[in-house]
Write a protein that holds these residues in place. Structure first.
Motif, mmCIF file in Angstrom:
data_model
loop_
_atom_site.group_PDB
_atom_site.id
_atom_site.type_symbol
_atom_site.label_atom_id
_atom_site.label_comp_id
_atom_site.label_asym_id
_atom_site.label_seq_id
_atom_site.Cartn_x
_atom_site.Cartn_y
_atom_site.Cartn_z
ATOM 1 N N UNK A 61 26.215 -28.850 52.771
ATOM 2 C CA UNK A 61 27.265 -28.782 51.760
ATOM 3 C C UNK A 61 26.857 -29.596 50.550
ATOM 4 N N UNK A 62 27.113 -29.041 49.391
ATOM 5 C CA UNK A 62 26.913 -29.698 48.106
ATOM 6 C C UNK A 62 28.301 -29.828 47.505
ATOM 7 N N UNK A 67 32.326 -35.362 37.289
ATOM 8 C CA UNK A 67 32.869 -34.342 36.390
ATOM 9 C C UNK A 67 31.937 -33.159 36.190
ATOM 10 N N UNK A 68 30.692 -33.289 36.616
ATOM 11 C CA UNK A 68 29.730 -32.202 36.452
ATOM 12 C C UNK A 68 29.986 -31.131 37.508
ATOM 13 N N UNK A 69 29.874 -29.874 37.089
ATOM 14 C CA UNK A 69 30.066 -28.746 37.991
ATOM 15 C C UNK A 69 28.812 -27.875 37.983
ATOM 16 N N UNK A 70 28.735 -26.952 38.926
ATOM 17 C CA UNK A 70 27.612 -26.011 38.951
ATOM 18 C C UNK A 70 27.658 -25.144 37.698
ATOM 19 N N UNK A 71 26.491 -24.752 37.191
ATOM 20 C CA UNK A 71 26.469 -23.865 36.025
ATOM 21 C C UNK A 71 27.199 -22.547 36.333
ATOM 22 N N UNK A 87 31.606 -22.015 45.269
ATOM 23 C CA UNK A 87 32.977 -21.802 44.824
ATOM 24 C C UNK A 87 32.968 -21.341 43.374
ATOM 25 N N UNK A 88 33.876 -20.451 43.027
ATOM 26 C CA UNK A 88 33.902 -19.950 41.652
ATOM 27 C C UNK A 88 34.289 -21.033 40.652
ATOM 28 N N UNK A 89 34.872 -22.145 41.134
ATOM 29 C CA UNK A 89 35.182 -23.279 40.263
ATOM 30 C C UNK A 89 33.986 -24.199 40.047
ATOM 31 N N UNK A 90 32.929 -24.017 40.859
ATOM 32 C CA UNK A 90 31.691 -24.765 40.674
ATOM 33 C C UNK A 90 31.654 -26.161 41.260
ATOM 34 N N UNK A 91 32.606 -26.519 42.097
ATOM 35 C CA UNK A 91 32.650 -27.887 42.622
ATOM 36 C C UNK A 91 32.091 -28.024 44.028
ATOM 37 N N UNK A 92 31.800 -26.925 44.704
ATOM 38 C CA UNK A 92 31.264 -27.012 46.062
ATOM 39 C C UNK A 92 30.391 -25.795 46.351
ATOM 40 N N UNK A 93 29.416 -26.005 47.241
ATOM 41 C CA UNK A 93 28.570 -24.911 47.680
ATOM 42 C C UNK A 93 27.997 -25.202 49.059
ATOM 43 N N UNK A 94 27.447 -24.176 49.685
ATOM 44 C CA UNK A 94 26.799 -24.316 50.987
ATOM 45 C C UNK A 94 25.456 -23.600 50.915
ATOM 46 N N UNK A 103 18.163 -28.220 44.992
ATOM 47 C CA UNK A 103 17.929 -27.348 43.847
ATOM 48 C C UNK A 103 19.252 -26.969 43.166
ATOM 49 N N UNK A 104 20.256 -26.708 43.980
ATOM 50 C CA UNK A 104 21.575 -26.363 43.443
ATOM 51 C C UNK A 104 22.132 -27.503 42.595
ATOM 52 N N UNK A 105 22.011 -28.717 43.114
ATOM 53 C CA UNK A 105 22.484 -29.886 42.380
ATOM 54 C C UNK A 105 21.644 -30.119 41.127
ATOM 55 N N UNK A 106 20.333 -29.949 41.241
ATOM 56 C CA UNK A 106 19.456 -30.140 40.075
ATOM 57 C C UNK A 106 19.849 -29.213 38.937
ATOM 58 N N UNK A 107 20.270 -28.010 39.260
ATOM 59 C CA UNK A 107 20.684 -27.050 38.238
ATOM 60 C C UNK A 107 21.935 -27.523 37.504
ATOM 61 N N UNK A 108 22.724 -28.359 38.166
ATOM 62 C CA UNK A 108 23.966 -28.851 37.578
ATOM 63 C C UNK A 108 23.781 -30.115 36.753
ATOM 64 N N UNK A 109 22.655 -30.779 36.929
ATOM 65 C CA UNK A 109 22.446 -32.057 36.212
ATOM 66 C C UNK A 109 21.914 -31.849 34.802
#
Length: 109
Positions: A61-62, A67-71, A87-94, A103-109
């Protein structure tokens, strides 16, 4: 009540040891398991994202705690490569692997 308090105390000790071991004071914290901690605690430590093993074996789980969300282009995904769900809101993923979670988190930073 006392046993419950003692268990929470042991859990907090484990949590703080993991927080102290993070590399380079990163804003991403990789945990060995999920801890029930208010996101304000993470935010006070300068942490934007946590990664931890999911309750479903073999998944990770990510979760955004800052305050940063997934792109936008990574939101609302389902079963695409190593991404199991975002999630379509960009706050969580699996994801299927820890590397994919990073990699998912890196894309958000």
């Amino acid at each position: 009540i006392i046993e419950s308090g003692l268990q929470k105390s042991k859990e907090l000790d484990s949590f703080y040891k993991e927080v102290e071991s993070r590399v380079n004071n990163s804003s991403v914290l990789v945990l060995s398991r999920h801890y029930v901690v208010n996101k304000e605690v993470y935010q006070s430590m300068g942490i934007d994202w946590i990664i931890f093993p999911d309750v479903t074996p073999g998944l990770f789980t990510v979760q955004a705690v800052g305050k940063k969300l997934l792109p936008e282009d990574l939101r609302g995904k389902s079963n695409e490569g190593d991404i199991v769900f975002t999630h379509k809101g960009g706050w969580v993923g699996k994801t299927k692997t820890i590397e994919s979670a990073r990699d998912l988190v890196s894309a958000a930073l």
